[in-house]
Design a protein around this motif. Structure first.
Motif, PDB file in Angstrom:
ATOM      1  N   GLN A 138       0.832  -1.206   0.000  1.00 20.02           N
ATOM      2  CA  GLN A 138       0.000   0.000   0.000  1.00 20.02           C
ATOM      3  C   GLN A 138       0.867   1.256   0.000  1.00 20.02           C
ATOM      4  O   GLN A 138       0.561   2.234  -0.690  1.00 20.02           O
ATOM      5  CB  GLN A 138      -0.924   0.008   1.221  1.00 20.02           C
ATOM      6  N   ASP A 139       1.958   1.251   0.768  1.00 20.54           N
ATOM      7  CA  ASP A 139       2.870   2.397   0.762  1.00 20.54           C
ATOM      8  C   ASP A 139       3.512   2.567  -0.610  1.00 20.54           C
ATOM      9  O   ASP A 139       3.754   3.699  -1.060  1.00 20.54           O
ATOM     10  CB  ASP A 139       3.959   2.208   1.823  1.00 20.54           C
ATOM     11  N   THR A 140       3.775   1.464  -1.282  1.00 19.04           N
ATOM     12  CA  THR A 140       4.326   1.529  -2.640  1.00 19.04           C
ATOM     13  C   THR A 140       3.327   2.178  -3.589  1.00 19.04           C
ATOM     14  O   THR A 140       3.700   2.988  -4.453  1.00 19.04           O
ATOM     15  CB  THR A 140       4.693   0.116  -3.136  1.00 19.04           C
ATOM     16  N   PHE A 141       2.062   1.832  -3.429  1.00 17.07           N
ATOM     17  CA  PHE A 141       1.021   2.446  -4.259  1.00 17.07           C
ATOM     18  C   PHE A 141       0.986   3.961  -4.043  1.00 17.07           C
ATOM     19  O   PHE A 141       0.855   4.739  -5.005  1.00 17.07           O
ATOM     20  CB  PHE A 141      -0.346   1.840  -3.931  1.00 17.07           C
ATOM     21  N   LEU A 142       1.113   4.385  -2.785  1.00 20.41           N
ATOM     22  CA  LEU A 142       1.101   5.824  -2.499  1.00 20.41           C
ATOM     23  C   LEU A 142       2.300   6.515  -3.150  1.00 20.41           C
ATOM     24  O   LEU A 142       2.171   7.635  -3.654  1.00 20.41           O
ATOM     25  CB  LEU A 142       1.100   6.062  -0.990  1.00 20.41           C
ATOM     26  N   ARG A 143       3.453   5.846  -3.139  1.00 21.65           N
ATOM     27  CA  ARG A 143       4.633   6.416  -3.814  1.00 21.65           C
ATOM     28  C   ARG A 143       4.401   6.484  -5.325  1.00 21.65           C
ATOM     29  O   ARG A 143       4.806   7.451  -5.977  1.00 21.65           O
ATOM     30  CB  ARG A 143       5.861   5.543  -3.530  1.00 21.65           C
ATOM     31  N   TRP A 144       3.777   5.450  -5.862  1.00 28.62           N
ATOM     32  CA  TRP A 144       3.454   5.422  -7.296  1.00 28.62           C
ATOM     33  C   TRP A 144       2.482   6.542  -7.645  1.00 28.62           C
ATOM     34  O   TRP A 144       2.612   7.204  -8.678  1.00 28.62           O
ATOM     35  CB  TRP A 144       2.874   4.060  -7.639  1.00 28.62           C
ATOM     36  N   GLN A 145       1.537   6.758  -6.780  1.00 39.71           N
ATOM     37  CA  GLN A 145       0.541   7.805  -6.994  1.00 39.71           C
ATOM     38  C   GLN A 145       1.195   9.190  -7.033  1.00 39.71           C
ATOM     39  O   GLN A 145       0.808  10.048  -7.834  1.00 39.71           O
ATOM     40  CB  GLN A 145      -0.490   7.758  -5.861  1.00 39.71           C
ATOM     41  N   ALA A 146       2.209   9.381  -6.182  1.00 44.86           N
ATOM     42  CA  ALA A 146       2.858  10.690  -6.086  1.00 44.86           C
ATOM     43  C   ALA A 146       4.010  10.865  -7.068  1.00 44.86           C
ATOM     44  O   ALA A 146       4.526  11.976  -7.228  1.00 44.86           O
ATOM     45  CB  ALA A 146       3.370  10.891  -4.658  1.00 44.86           C
ATOM     46  N   ALA A 147       4.423   9.806  -7.733  1.00 44.80           N
ATOM     47  CA  ALA A 147       5.603   9.855  -8.591  1.00 44.80           C
ATOM     48  C   ALA A 147       5.340  10.605  -9.890  1.00 44.80           C
ATOM     49  O   ALA A 147       4.193  10.733 -10.345  1.00 44.80           O
ATOM     50  CB  ALA A 147       6.061   8.434  -8.909  1.00 44.80           C
ATOM     51  N   ASP A 148       6.422  11.103 -10.488  1.00 38.10           N
ATOM     52  CA  ASP A 148       6.363  11.654 -11.841  1.00 38.10           C
ATOM     53  C   ASP A 148       6.466  10.465 -12.796  1.00 38.10           C
ATOM     54  O   ASP A 148       7.553  10.080 -13.226  1.00 38.10           O
ATOM     55  CB  ASP A 148       7.511  12.636 -12.048  1.00 38.10           C
ATOM     56  N   ARG A 149       5.331   9.869 -13.092  1.00 45.19           N
ATOM     57  CA  ARG A 149       5.326   8.611 -13.835  1.00 45.19           C
ATOM     58  C   ARG A 149       5.810   8.755 -15.280  1.00 45.19           C
ATOM     59  O   ARG A 149       6.189   7.781 -15.918  1.00 45.19           O
ATOM     60  CB  ARG A 149       3.923   7.986 -13.790  1.00 45.19           C
ATOM     61  N   GLU A 150       5.802   9.988 -15.801  1.00 43.81           N
ATOM     62  CA  GLU A 150       6.309  10.216 -17.148  1.00 43.81           C
ATOM     63  C   GLU A 150       7.806   9.896 -17.231  1.00 43.81           C
ATOM     64  O   GLU A 150       8.323   9.576 -18.293  1.00 43.81           O
ATOM     65  CB  GLU A 150       6.074  11.676 -17.541  1.00 43.81           C
ATOM     66  N   ARG A 151       8.487   9.977 -16.088  1.00 41.76           N
ATOM     67  CA  ARG A 151       9.931   9.758 -16.074  1.00 41.76           C
ATOM     68  C   ARG A 151      10.291   8.325 -15.665  1.00 41.76           C
ATOM     69  O   ARG A 151      11.460   8.005 -15.529  1.00 41.76           O
ATOM     70  CB  ARG A 151      10.591  10.764 -15.122  1.00 41.76           C
ATOM     71  N   VAL A 152       9.287   7.505 -15.461  1.00 42.82           N
ATOM     72  CA  VAL A 152       9.539   6.104 -15.097  1.00 42.82           C
ATOM     73  C   VAL A 152       9.563   5.274 -16.377  1.00 42.82           C
ATOM     74  O   VAL A 152       8.532   5.078 -17.022  1.00 42.82           O
ATOM     75  CB  VAL A 152       8.447   5.580 -14.132  1.00 42.82           C
ATOM     76  N   ASP A 153      10.743   4.789 -16.736  1.00 41.63           N
ATOM     77  CA  ASP A 153      10.886   4.041 -17.984  1.00 41.63           C
ATOM     78  C   ASP A 153      10.285   2.640 -17.886  1.00 41.63           C
ATOM     79  O   ASP A 153       9.609   2.182 -18.816  1.00 41.63           O
ATOM     80  CB  ASP A 153      12.369   3.931 -18.372  1.00 41.63           C
ATOM     81  N   VAL A 154      10.553   1.953 -16.768  1.00 41.42           N
ATOM     82  CA  VAL A 154      10.085   0.574 -16.592  1.00 41.42           C
ATOM     83  C   VAL A 154       9.323   0.501 -15.268  1.00 41.42           C
ATOM     84  O   VAL A 154       9.933   0.334 -14.208  1.00 41.42           O
ATOM     85  CB  VAL A 154      11.254  -0.432 -16.597  1.00 41.42           C
ATOM     86  N   PRO A 155       7.996   0.651 -15.315  1.00 36.87           N
ATOM     87  CA  PRO A 155       7.217   0.674 -14.070  1.00 36.87           C
ATOM     88  C   PRO A 155       7.453  -0.529 -13.164  1.00 36.87           C
ATOM     89  O   PRO A 155       7.560  -0.387 -11.942  1.00 36.87           O
ATOM     90  CB  PRO A 155       5.773   0.721 -14.579  1.00 36.87           C
ATOM     91  N   GLU A 156       7.556  -1.720 -13.756  1.00 36.23           N
ATOM     92  CA  GLU A 156       7.745  -2.924 -12.921  1.00 36.23           C
ATOM     93  C   GLU A 156       9.038  -2.831 -12.125  1.00 36.23           C
ATOM     94  O   GLU A 156       9.072  -3.157 -10.926  1.00 36.23           O
ATOM     95  CB  GLU A 156       7.753  -4.170 -13.800  1.00 36.23           C
ATOM     96  N   ALA A 157      10.117  -2.387 -12.761  1.00 34.55           N
ATOM     97  CA  ALA A 157      11.400  -2.259 -12.066  1.00 34.55           C
ATOM     98  C   ALA A 157      11.322  -1.179 -10.985  1.00 34.55           C
ATOM     99  O   ALA A 157      11.853  -1.348  -9.881  1.00 34.55           O
ATOM    100  CB  ALA A 157      12.501  -1.936 -13.073  1.00 34.55           C
ATOM    101  N   TRP A 158      10.658  -0.079 -11.299  1.00 32.99           N
ATOM    102  CA  TRP A 158      10.524   1.022 -10.332  1.00 32.99           C
ATOM    103  C   TRP A 158       9.745   0.547  -9.106  1.00 32.99           C
ATOM    104  O   TRP A 158      10.154   0.789  -7.962  1.00 32.99           O
ATOM    105  CB  TRP A 158       9.801   2.187 -11.016  1.00 32.99           C
TER     106      TRP A 158
END
Length: 312
Positions: free
Chosen positions: A35-55
């Protein structure tokens, strides 16, 4: 957050939960880490995440490492007075089980042994053994060099192998038969047969029906047999403590055969059995209610078979 980003996370949730459980040994803590990972994902600049699974893998791994290093975790797990949270067979949090290494990495025995590793060693070991990550990827996840990853995995393998009881895998039908015999001997008072079903160096560790302040431990098959016989001797006081007459089922828990004590559809205790050469080598008894929450949730969703002992 748009639905595509949510869907991308949900596609990884099961794998993240399985990884977190192997690292933490607790389904509750694993769910919190995810759940904490989801919150980090929610707040992240996802445009700059090349490989979501690795991130996502890196984030959940580091959240778990933070938990393992925390003062509270060190206190809870101090002096070996800690048992993993057992999971019923088929629970998706058990994760991949295609290889022996994957199955072994989620066994209660190995989860306990991994407590002797450093947090980074544990993470490297799990990522390699359970999820087959190459060392280059493990190095990126843990912010270490590739050679350091290799060293951590080698050291972890050596330490786990040195402590692990050998015996190989037992087919489910044979394992069930042995545990059925053991349970019948324990509840009927056939102490001699009980001893015969234990290895010479058998051991037991228990949370004392969820009441002991420290884990209860016994070694040698005579002492183990005596402890088990005393614990499974039916008395009115034990029935009152359990909340009624128990039914005993034999199920798979973390890949091992286990005796589940059930009252009115609720599991009040689990005894997981490690087998070696056709005998029981190690018993782990867990009855603390907070350690059986997820197992009970899974139990409530399935149609249990006929109990081995219907009324105790």
């Amino acid at each position: 957050m748009d639905s595509a980003a949510v869907d991308r996370f949900e596609a990884s949730r099961g794998r993240l939960a399985s990884l977190a459980y192997r690292l933490l040994g607790s389904a509750t803590d694993a769910e919190d880490a995810v759940q904490d990972t989801f919150l980090r994902w929610q707040a992240a600049d996802r445009e700059r995440v090349d490989v979501p699974e690795a991130w996502l893998t890196k984030v959940v791994t580091h959240l778990c490492l933070d938990r393992l290093r925390s003062a509270q975790a060190r206190h809870e797990r101090a002096a070996g007075d800690w048992l993993p949270e057992p999971l019923l067979g088929g629970d998706p949090m058990l994760g991949p089980a295609d290889t022996f290494e994957q199955r072994e990495s989620v066994s209660l025995a190995v989860l306990v042994l991994m407590e002797r590793l450093s947090p980074v060693e544990r993470a490297a070991y799990v990522l390699r053994e359970a999820f087959s990550y190459p060392h280059a990827e493990i190095a990126r996840i843990l912010d270490i060099t590739e050679s350091t990853s290799q060293q951590h995995v080698h050291r972890a393998r050596r330490r786990v192998a040195a402590e692990r009881r050998r015996g190989g895998e037992v087919d489910p039908a044979s394992a069930r038969r042995i545990v059925e015999e053991f349970l019948a001997a324990a509840t009927s008072g056939r102490t001699e047969r009980l001893v015969e079903l234990l290895t010479a160096d058998a051991a037991v560790v228990s949370d004392g029906a969820g009441l002991a302040r420290r884990l209860v431990r016994y070694r040698t098959r005579e002492r183990v047999a005596s402890f088990v016989r005393a614990g499974l001797r039916p008395t009115p006081a034990k029935r009152r403590l359990a909340g009624g007459s128990l039914a005993f089922h034999i199920e798979s828990v973390n890949g091992s055969p286990a005796v589940l004590a059930v009252v009115d559809g609720r599991v009040v205790g689990a005894v997981a059995c490690d087998l070696s050469d056709g005998r029981i080598a190690f018993l782990r008894g867990i009855a603390a209610a907070d350690r059986l929450t997820r197992l009970n949730e899974a139990w409530s969703r399935r149609e249990p078979g006929v109990p081995v002992i219907e009324a105790w």
